[in-house]
Design a protein around this motif. Structure first.
Motif, PDB file in Angstrom:
ATOM      1  N   LEU A 197      -2.311  30.808 -14.172  1.00  0.00           N
ATOM      2  CA  LEU A 197      -1.040  30.389 -14.734  1.00  0.00           C
ATOM      3  C   LEU A 197      -1.018  28.875 -14.811  1.00  0.00           C
ATOM      4  O   LEU A 197      -1.722  28.195 -14.069  1.00  0.00           O
ATOM      5  N   VAL A 238       2.096  26.170 -14.418  1.00  0.00           N
ATOM      6  CA  VAL A 238       3.514  25.992 -14.123  1.00  0.00           C
ATOM      7  C   VAL A 238       3.881  24.550 -14.453  1.00  0.00           C
ATOM      8  O   VAL A 238       3.034  23.655 -14.433  1.00  0.00           O
ATOM      9  N   TYR A 282       2.442  19.362 -14.926  1.00  0.00           N
ATOM     10  CA  TYR A 282       1.815  20.672 -14.991  1.00  0.00           C
ATOM     11  C   TYR A 282       0.940  20.897 -13.775  1.00  0.00           C
ATOM     12  O   TYR A 282       0.377  19.948 -13.225  1.00  0.00           O
ATOM     13  N   TRP A 335      -2.026  27.366 -11.411  1.00  0.00           N
ATOM     14  CA  TRP A 335      -1.441  28.249 -10.403  1.00  0.00           C
ATOM     15  C   TRP A 335      -2.025  29.639 -10.527  1.00  0.00           C
ATOM     16  O   TRP A 335      -2.586  30.003 -11.554  1.00  0.00           O
ATOM     17  N   PRO A 368      -1.256  33.885 -10.207  1.00  0.00           N
ATOM     18  CA  PRO A 368      -0.124  34.798 -10.343  1.00  0.00           C
ATOM     19  C   PRO A 368       0.342  35.416  -9.025  1.00  0.00           C
ATOM     20  O   PRO A 368       1.496  35.803  -8.904  1.00  0.00           O
ATOM     21  N   VAL A 428       5.840  30.922  -7.242  1.00  0.00           N
ATOM     22  CA  VAL A 428       6.033  29.687  -8.007  1.00  0.00           C
ATOM     23  C   VAL A 428       7.023  28.822  -7.223  1.00  0.00           C
ATOM     24  O   VAL A 428       8.080  29.299  -6.822  1.00  0.00           O
ATOM     25  N   TRP A 469       9.928  24.816 -10.518  1.00  0.00           N
ATOM     26  CA  TRP A 469       8.821  24.970 -11.452  1.00  0.00           C
ATOM     27  C   TRP A 469       8.997  26.282 -12.193  1.00  0.00           C
ATOM     28  O   TRP A 469       9.641  27.205 -11.717  1.00  0.00           O
ATOM     29  N   ARG A 470       8.404  26.376 -13.381  1.00  0.00           N
ATOM     30  CA  ARG A 470       8.470  27.591 -14.183  1.00  0.00           C
ATOM     31  C   ARG A 470       7.099  27.855 -14.802  1.00  0.00           C
ATOM     32  O   ARG A 470       6.310  26.934 -15.020  1.00  0.00           O
ATOM     33  N   ILE A 471       6.830  29.102 -15.104  1.00  0.00           N
ATOM     34  CA  ILE A 471       5.569  29.483 -15.743  1.00  0.00           C
ATOM     35  C   ILE A 471       5.648  29.145 -17.228  1.00  0.00           C
ATOM     36  O   ILE A 471       6.601  29.532 -17.908  1.00  0.00           O
ATOM     37  N   HIS A 498       2.432  29.142 -19.080  1.00  0.00           N
ATOM     38  CA  HIS A 498       1.215  29.703 -19.678  1.00  0.00           C
ATOM     39  C   HIS A 498       0.616  30.712 -18.711  1.00  0.00           C
ATOM     40  O   HIS A 498       0.623  30.496 -17.501  1.00  0.00           O
ATOM     41  N   SER A 499       0.095  31.794 -19.260  1.00  0.00           N
ATOM     42  CA  SER A 499      -0.608  32.800 -18.476  1.00  0.00           C
ATOM     43  C   SER A 499      -1.829  33.219 -19.264  1.00  0.00           C
ATOM     44  O   SER A 499      -1.746  33.438 -20.475  1.00  0.00           O
TER      45      SER A 499
END
Length: 63
Positions: A14, A16, A23, A26, A28, A32, A36-38, A40-41
């Motif tokens: 990921l 985040v 950035y 990270w 999964p 998190v 912070w937020r996701i 891209h995965s």
């Protein structure tokens, strides 16, 4: 688990980000961090790092 969860390339990755457009790479299965937020995965580490390179460069160009 032995070693760092950020080593090795055999699992999903990921990216985040926080409100300051910072950035971080990270995993999964890790929580998190607050604030912070996701963003891209993907299945490979190199793809995740490419995402950061593209978006960090765009953020610098907007500044």
């Amino acid at each position: 688990m032995n070693g760092s969860p950020f080593e090795g390339g055999d699992a999903d990755w990921l990216i985040v980000a926080n409100d300051g457009e910072q950035y971080a790479l990270w995993r999964p299965y890790l929580d998190v961090p607050k604030g912070w937020r996701i963003v891209h995965s993907g299945p490979d580490r190199e793809g995740a790092l490419d995402f950061v390179e593209r978006h960090a460069t765009a953020a610098r160009e907007r500044a």
